[in-house]
Design an enzyme around this catalytic site. Sequence first.
Site, short mmCIF file in Angstrom:
data_model
loop_
_atom_site.label_atom_id
_atom_site.label_comp_id
_atom_site.label_asym_id
_atom_site.label_seq_id
_atom_site.Cartn_x
_atom_site.Cartn_y
_atom_site.Cartn_z
N ARG A 68 14.06 -18.67 22.27
CA ARG A 68 14.41 -17.83 21.02
C ARG A 68 13.36 -16.87 20.97
O ARG A 68 13.59 -15.52 20.60
CB ARG A 68 14.99 -18.33 19.97
CG ARG A 68 15.61 -16.98 18.83
CD ARG A 68 16.61 -17.87 17.76
NE ARG A 68 16.23 -19.07 17.36
CZ ARG A 68 15.17 -18.98 16.46
NH1 ARG A 68 14.67 -17.98 15.86
NH2 ARG A 68 14.95 -20.20 15.72
N TYR A 121 28.96 5.90 20.97
CA TYR A 121 29.71 4.94 21.56
C TYR A 121 30.41 4.18 20.25
O TYR A 121 29.72 3.80 19.29
CB TYR A 121 28.67 4.00 22.06
CG TYR A 121 29.24 2.46 22.57
CD1 TYR A 121 30.09 2.59 23.82
CD2 TYR A 121 29.14 1.46 22.03
CE1 TYR A 121 30.87 1.41 24.23
CE2 TYR A 121 29.65 0.07 22.17
CZ TYR A 121 30.42 0.25 23.14
OH TYR A 121 31.34 -1.11 23.60
N ASP A 193 20.19 6.19 22.80
CA ASP A 193 20.78 5.23 23.79
C ASP A 193 20.83 5.96 25.16
O ASP A 193 21.51 7.02 25.15
CB ASP A 193 22.19 4.93 23.25
CG ASP A 193 22.93 4.20 24.05
OD1 ASP A 193 22.87 3.83 25.21
OD2 ASP A 193 23.96 3.44 23.46
N LYS A 218 25.80 -2.17 31.61
CA LYS A 218 26.20 -1.05 32.36
C LYS A 218 25.57 -1.04 33.77
O LYS A 218 25.44 -1.83 34.55
CB LYS A 218 26.42 0.15 31.42
CG LYS A 218 26.98 -0.04 30.31
CD LYS A 218 28.34 -0.54 30.24
CE LYS A 218 29.11 -0.97 28.90
NZ LYS A 218 29.00 -0.38 27.75
C1 PLP Z 1 28.71 -0.28 26.34
C2 PLP Z 1 27.79 0.48 25.57
C3 PLP Z 1 27.29 0.10 24.65
C4 PLP Z 1 27.50 -1.56 23.92
O1 PLP Z 1 27.03 -2.38 24.72
P1 PLP Z 1 27.53 -4.02 25.00
O2 PLP Z 1 26.50 -4.46 26.18
O3 PLP Z 1 28.92 -3.91 25.35
O4 PLP Z 1 27.19 -4.56 23.62
C5 PLP Z 1 26.50 0.79 23.74
N1 PLP Z 1 26.07 2.08 24.22
C6 PLP Z 1 26.69 2.81 25.17
C7 PLP Z 1 26.50 4.09 25.60
C8 PLP Z 1 27.64 1.75 25.88
O5 PLP Z 1 28.35 2.27 26.90
#
Ligand code: PLP
Length: 402
Positions: A68, A121, A193, A218
């Site tokens: 952890r 998001y 992000d 992603k």
């Molecule tokens: C999918 C996504 C998230 C969240 O990510 P998870 O891995 O599903 O928790 C945050 N920001 C963007 C731009 C995303 O496409």
Amino acid sequence: MIIPLTVDSLAIEMKGLSTRSVHDGDLSMRFEGAINTPIFQSSTFAFPTEDPRSWEGEVPEGTYIYSRYSNPTVHAVENKLASLEGGESALAFSSGMGAISTTLLAFLKKGDKMVAMEDLYGGTYALLKNELPRMGIDVEFVPTTSAEKLCQAIDGRTKLVYLESPTNPLLKLIDVRETCSMAKEKGCKVLIDNTFATPIFQRPIPMGVDVVLHSATKYLNGHSDVIAGLAVGSKEDMALVHQKRKLLGAVLDPLPAYLMGRGMRTLELRMRRHDSNARKVAEFLESHPQVEKCIYPGLPSHPDHALAKRQMDGFGGMVTFEMKGGRKAAENALKRFQIIAKAASLGGVESLASMPVNTSHVLFGKEARKKLGIGDGMIRLSVGIEDPEDLCEDLEQAMRQI
Ligand SMILES: *Cc1c(COP(=O)(O)O)cnc(C)c1O
């Protein structure tokens, strides 16, 4: 014996992104000549000294105690991303939302304020709208992609500014450099992000951003088989985030970390293909008689095309388009895709399509969607790495039938 890992800082400035994707962070050749980083599927590690108290609470770098806190397989993937983003240090999480929530909680406390773009998001929007205020943290959403207007919302209590660029699903851009210089003048940290662009096409840290966040689910992982997140920044900032990750517990496990490291080795290669495929698909859609509008930062018709060329090294793999004939036409097209799968998420090698009206923006309601510019006949396409001719043919055959 675990040999401590040090990113090779000597050559870091000179190496290209593909070389970094393949090599950096990996613990290759450190264990019996293994070319790949082994999966350290262990929750705990034997104390390397007889007297753990001699550390006085500070575990030395490269010493592993408990997974952890940190784990060598996870550390390898963290260092790979830190190198690609040009950051000093990175941390991996069990999801993108884990990375975002843990990082925000590391920097904000009761009574603080943050300023965020409104176009976020869905999960992030809900976290900022519903959860942070319950902890006494105020969030001001600004419906803009103008750096100036966004930074006008900064007041004496504001600790950070939160960005996404390009946005989902409208693929709007904000000028990251300009936002950073204005926010810094007012003493705010800037977080972004970077999921849609990846470090292959956009490296916000050299532009002045403090912390870069990713849903590694992603493009970074890229094969739609892992849920993971990452945060990158300075050693100092990441030490704070590490403290919070330890306590909140949203840490990545070694097995998915291994898969991510494997996926990231081809990141540069995949991103170039996503980008060149998306350009072809966007051009095809823009000139199609059944398409009302096609949104892609690489198209000269896109309002932020010039900024995209200045700020990014590629336009990415996301294409959004609006069907003539609205929701019914879009639903009919979606049903008839044969190669393109109908699914949420994005960034995998396979093409995926979804309708924001039925997925990400279902809870917004008709009026709010209209205000944002999200039409009922809108389809969001995550263009995969298939042959571009096959993708265009799949779109064409679906449209022929409606
Ligand atoms: C999918 C996504 C998230 C969240 O990510 P998870 O891995 O599903 O928790 C945050 N920001 C963007 C731009 C995303 O496409």
